[in-house]
Structure formats: C-alpha cells, structure tokens
Design an enzyme around this catalytic site. Structure first.
Site, PDB file in Angstrom:
ATOM      1  N   ASP A 126      27.679 -44.041  14.370  1.00 28.49           N
ATOM      2  CA  ASP A 126      27.045 -43.243  15.423  1.00 28.49           C
ATOM      3  C   ASP A 126      27.472 -43.878  16.740  1.00 28.49           C
ATOM      4  O   ASP A 126      27.082 -45.005  17.049  1.00 28.49           O
ATOM      5  CB  ASP A 126      25.524 -43.307  15.229  1.00 28.49           C
ATOM      6  CG  ASP A 126      24.758 -42.554  16.315  1.00 28.49           C
ATOM      7  OD1 ASP A 126      25.377 -42.142  17.313  1.00 28.49           O
ATOM      8  OD2 ASP A 126      23.531 -42.397  16.150  1.00 28.49           O
ATOM      9  N   GLN A 182      25.930 -46.955  19.841  1.00 23.24           N
ATOM     10  CA  GLN A 182      24.728 -47.439  19.140  1.00 23.24           C
ATOM     11  C   GLN A 182      25.020 -48.296  17.891  1.00 23.24           C
ATOM     12  O   GLN A 182      24.382 -49.312  17.668  1.00 23.24           O
ATOM     13  CB  GLN A 182      23.860 -46.212  18.792  1.00 23.24           C
ATOM     14  CG  GLN A 182      23.063 -46.293  17.542  1.00 23.24           C
ATOM     15  CD  GLN A 182      22.163 -45.066  17.344  1.00 23.24           C
ATOM     16  OE1 GLN A 182      21.648 -44.454  18.267  1.00 23.24           O
ATOM     17  NE2 GLN A 182      21.949 -44.728  16.098  1.00 23.24           N
ATOM     18  N   ASN A 193      37.351 -56.924   9.963  1.00 20.97           N
ATOM     19  CA  ASN A 193      36.668 -56.102   8.978  1.00 20.97           C
ATOM     20  C   ASN A 193      35.410 -55.525   9.629  1.00 20.97           C
ATOM     21  O   ASN A 193      34.645 -56.282  10.234  1.00 20.97           O
ATOM     22  CB  ASN A 193      36.295 -56.997   7.773  1.00 20.97           C
ATOM     23  CG  ASN A 193      35.879 -56.182   6.571  1.00 20.97           C
ATOM     24  OD1 ASN A 193      35.074 -55.263   6.682  1.00 20.97           O
ATOM     25  ND2 ASN A 193      36.425 -56.513   5.418  1.00 20.97           N
ATOM     26  N   LYS A 246      20.032 -39.341   9.177  1.00 21.99           N
ATOM     27  CA  LYS A 246      18.592 -39.604   9.256  1.00 21.99           C
ATOM     28  C   LYS A 246      18.019 -40.121   7.937  1.00 21.99           C
ATOM     29  O   LYS A 246      16.898 -39.795   7.545  1.00 21.99           O
ATOM     30  CB  LYS A 246      17.808 -38.361   9.716  1.00 21.99           C
ATOM     31  CG  LYS A 246      18.260 -37.807  11.060  1.00 21.99           C
ATOM     32  CD  LYS A 246      17.959 -38.736  12.229  1.00 21.99           C
ATOM     33  CE  LYS A 246      18.447 -38.172  13.552  1.00 21.99           C
ATOM     34  NZ  LYS A 246      19.902 -38.443  13.809  1.00 21.99           N
ATOM     35  N   TYR A 286      15.627 -52.784  14.694  1.00 22.76           N
ATOM     36  CA  TYR A 286      15.974 -51.386  14.460  1.00 22.76           C
ATOM     37  C   TYR A 286      17.041 -50.924  15.438  1.00 22.76           C
ATOM     38  O   TYR A 286      16.915 -51.048  16.623  1.00 22.76           O
ATOM     39  CB  TYR A 286      14.748 -50.482  14.618  1.00 22.76           C
ATOM     40  CG  TYR A 286      15.087 -49.050  14.319  1.00 22.76           C
ATOM     41  CD1 TYR A 286      14.989 -48.064  15.297  1.00 22.76           C
ATOM     42  CD2 TYR A 286      15.532 -48.693  13.061  1.00 22.76           C
ATOM     43  CE1 TYR A 286      15.330 -46.755  15.015  1.00 22.76           C
ATOM     44  CE2 TYR A 286      15.871 -47.381  12.776  1.00 22.76           C
ATOM     45  CZ  TYR A 286      15.775 -46.429  13.757  1.00 22.76           C
ATOM     46  OH  TYR A 286      16.114 -45.148  13.471  1.00 22.76           O
ATOM     47  N   LYS A 345      19.298 -45.386  11.838  1.00 26.97           N
ATOM     48  CA  LYS A 345      19.332 -45.349  10.376  1.00 26.97           C
ATOM     49  C   LYS A 345      20.755 -45.547   9.862  1.00 26.97           C
ATOM     50  O   LYS A 345      21.711 -45.346  10.604  1.00 26.97           O
ATOM     51  CB  LYS A 345      18.756 -44.015   9.888  1.00 26.97           C
ATOM     52  CG  LYS A 345      17.272 -44.132   9.549  1.00 26.97           C
ATOM     53  CD  LYS A 345      17.055 -45.025   8.329  1.00 26.97           C
ATOM     54  CE  LYS A 345      15.588 -45.431   8.221  1.00 26.97           C
ATOM     55  NZ  LYS A 345      15.409 -46.635   7.411  1.00 26.97           N
ATOM     56  N   ASP A 378      13.339 -34.679  14.602  1.00 28.41           N
ATOM     57  CA  ASP A 378      14.619 -35.381  14.397  1.00 28.41           C
ATOM     58  C   ASP A 378      15.098 -35.263  12.946  1.00 28.41           C
ATOM     59  O   ASP A 378      15.695 -36.212  12.405  1.00 28.41           O
ATOM     60  CB  ASP A 378      14.522 -36.858  14.794  1.00 28.41           C
ATOM     61  CG  ASP A 378      14.477 -37.068  16.303  1.00 28.41           C
ATOM     62  OD1 ASP A 378      14.521 -36.076  17.055  1.00 28.41           O
ATOM     63  OD2 ASP A 378      14.384 -38.238  16.713  1.00 28.41           O
TER      64      ASP A 378
END
Ligand code: F6R
Ligand code: MG
Ligand code: MG
Length: 365
Positions: free
Chosen positions: A11, A94, A104, A132, A228, A231, A286
């Site tokens: 992402d 992100q 790598n 998600k 966090y 995902k 979301d």
C-alpha cells in the site's frame, strides 16, 4: 522451463482514504516494470490493484528472493510513493517501513509470495489478493481446496490427487514452521490453522511429486513494525488443474463469506467478500474485507490474462450473503465478536483509559 512467479505488493497510498488505488500510481508502476521487461530482467508482468494495494505480478528466471527482483519492486513502490505524495494520497508510502533497501523486501513492509517451478504443458494459475484483512485469511480456503473432499471432489476421485497434499504452516509469533500431511494429520493441522492470527499456511505441496501447489504472503505488518501501520492485505498464488485442484475447486471456498479479521481500523471481524477487480473498493466502514482472483495461463513465462474470476455471476449470492453478514456484524457496534478481542486489536485506547481511571478502580474484596 524453470520459471519464477513473484508477487510483491504494498500500500503506497490510498484514493480516497484507504478505499482504492489511484490510476496514476498504477501507470507509474507499469512504466517501471516495462523498463525491466525491456532490459530483459522480467519475462512478463502484470500490474493491478486490490483496494488501496499496488500489486506487482512478475515472471522471470532469477529464482525466489532474487535481490534484483526485490529491488525492482522496492524501487517501483518508491516511485509510486512519489506520485502518491504529489497527489497527497492517503498514507503515502504507508507500507514501506524502512528507508534503506538491503537486498530483500521481506520484513520491510511489502507482502511477498513467490514460487519457482517447471512450467507445465499448460499452466493455469489463480492469484488471490485481499484488502482489509490479515495474513491468516487464506487458512480456511486453502484447507478446503487441498484437504476437504466436500469442497474438492478430486481428492476422492482423481488418481493424481488421491494421496493428498502437504501443508507448511508458519507460527508468525514464535518464528517457527512445521510441515503436516493431509489427510492423515488433518486434526493436528486444524488445531494450528484454526487460529489464523498466529498460525498461517505458507505453502502447499503435492504429496506424490513434491511440486509446489500454492504459496502465500505471511508478512504480519503489526509484528514487523511493532505498531499498527495498516493491515497485511495478503496475497496467495495457487496452481490449477492436473495434479492440482481444478479452477472451480480452487474458487469454490469463496462461495462462503467467512469471517476474517480486519475491516475498520484493522480491529473487527467481517465477511470476506469475493469481488471483481474493479469492485475491490472497500467503502462501507472501510470494508467489508475484499478478495479478488486474477486467473492466468502461463506460456513460456508470458502472463496470458488476467481473467477476472470473481466477476462471474455464480459469486453474486456470496456477495449478497456477505452484505447481509456485514449488516448483522455492524449492529454489534463496539462489542465483541464484531470488535476484535483486546489482544488482537490494532488500535486501542485501553492503556490511556486505564491510567485515567486508575484511582477509581475499587477492590472487589
Ligand atoms: C484498515 C484501514 C482503515 C484505517 C482507518 C483509520 O486496515 O486501513 O480502516 O484504519 O481508515 O485510518 P487513520 O488512522 O489513518 O485515520
Ligand atoms: Mg491504506
Ligand atoms: Mg490495503
């Protein structure tokens, strides 16, 4: 012909919020991979998206974990990030957790699934991509494809599949792996893979020939970054037909929209909804979590395709059920089991709330 199929994804910025990818980012990735194909590093490639994730599907002869291929993917993500920054897309860069590339991309944020194999006379492959949700989302579908005769009749009536398949399971928290054989060890296998936040099916092999049948990305972003950052949004490659399940046996598990972890703030259970590639636009709360399937025939490493496998009408009912389940789950609001248990939540205010209210907790005696 010995061929490597590498799928590397990240992402690098969402459009709008975390709901989709911007066409300019995809175009830039296409440009980067065209150059690599012209230079002879890649045999072929396909750039696509699943929700806000940029997906690079590449064929080459450099083998798995090739520093050149990983660098190509990393540089492509950096170029995509530049576009994302210019357009002020959400969460630009992100998933790129480090500034320095060291040969790598594993452990640096992007998800990776790669397999090297001898291309068969005809080589159909299905590439699943999710948004998600987290790495364990493939556990139940892979179990059904390769170990459940109620899903895959070939396990019962096809002589070349009757011996079963071997599962390589990774303990992503304990950093260990174990190999288990189906059908005789399915009860042991299920003890582990029934807990998909910790035990993840990394690969599946044919018992008779030892050939690789499936490989998935097992990177858990929150474990890599220790905080966090989004995902995992995993991918999974499955070879089809002949010694492997038929295309229809591989797609069949997704007619049941299982509950997976992810959705809003990575902290909820929600239905895994099979959708066409253009419909991988998670918007409601979301989500709900999405899965797409790109089908290819390989021809001397050329990617003939993709066919958008979940665009088919036969998945309409699964989508309908997923939307009904989404409604039902949403009505639980901030309560479990819609909201994940405390230790699984990606966001929490618990430490702040506990410290604020510390003095007001009274012993029960
Ligand atoms: C889930 C996801 C989103 C975000 C949510 C809040 O994987 O990416 O649901 O968690 O949109 O995002 P922030 O905290 O960036 O405002
Ligand atoms: Mg995002
Ligand atoms: Mg995503």
């Amino acid at each position: 012909m010995k061929l490597t199929l590498s799928h590397i994804k990240a992402d690098v910025g969402g459009y709008v919020g975390h709901s989709a990818s911007h066409p300019e980012v995809l175009a830039k990735a296409d440009e980067c991979l065209t150059k690599a194909k012209q230079a002879g590093l890649l045999i072929d490639y396909h750039v696509t998206k699943c929700g806000d994730d940029l997906q690079l599907i590449m064929t080459h002869q450099q083998g798995e974990e090739s520093p050149q291929i990983h660098k190509l993917a990393w540089d492509t993500f950096l170029e995509g990030t530049e576009i994302a920054k210019k357009l002020k897309l959400y969460g630009a860069g992100q998933d790129l957790l480090s500034d320095a590339f060291s040969g790598n991309v594993k452990g640096m944020g992007p998800g990776v699934a790669e397999m090297e194999f001898e291309e068969r006379k005809s080589e159909p492959v299905i590439i699943f991509m999710a948004d998600k949700t987290s790495a364990g989302a493939w556990n139940m579908p892979l179990y059904k494809m390769f170990a459940d005769p109620f899903n895959t009749i070939g396990l019962v009536i096809a002589p070349n599949m009757h011996a079963g398949f071997t599962f390589e399971v990774h303990d992503v928290k304990g950093h260990k792996r174990i190999t288990l054989h189906a059908p005789e060890e399915i009860y042991d296998l299920l003890v582990f893979i029934g807990a998909p936040s910790r035990y993840v099916v990394k690969a599946v092999y044919h018992r008779g020939t030892g050939e690789i049948a499936s490989v998935s990305s097992t990177q858990r972003l929150s474990l890599i970054a220790d905080r966090y950052v989004g995902k995992d949004d995993p991918v999974c490659i499955v070879r089809a037909q002949g010694n492997f399940p038929a295309v229809g046996e591989i797609l069949e598990p997704f007619t049941f929209p299982i509950l997976v972890q992810g959705w809003m703030r990575g902290s909820h259970h929600g239905p895994f909804m099979p959708v066409s590639i253009p419909d991988s636009t998670p918007t409601r709360f979301d989500g709900p979590p999405r899965v797409t399937a790109a089908g290819f025939q390989l021809a001397e490493g050329k990617l003939i395709g993709p066919r958008d496998m979940f665009a088919d009408k036969s998945f309409d009912l699964a989508r309908q059920q997923a939307n009904e389940i989404a409604n039902y789950m949403r009505r639980h609001g901030p309560f479990e089991p819609h909201r994940l248990p405390l230790e699984e939540m990606e966001y929490t205010t618990m430490p702040q709330v506990v410290s604020k209210l510390e003095g007001r907790f009274v012993d029960l005696g």
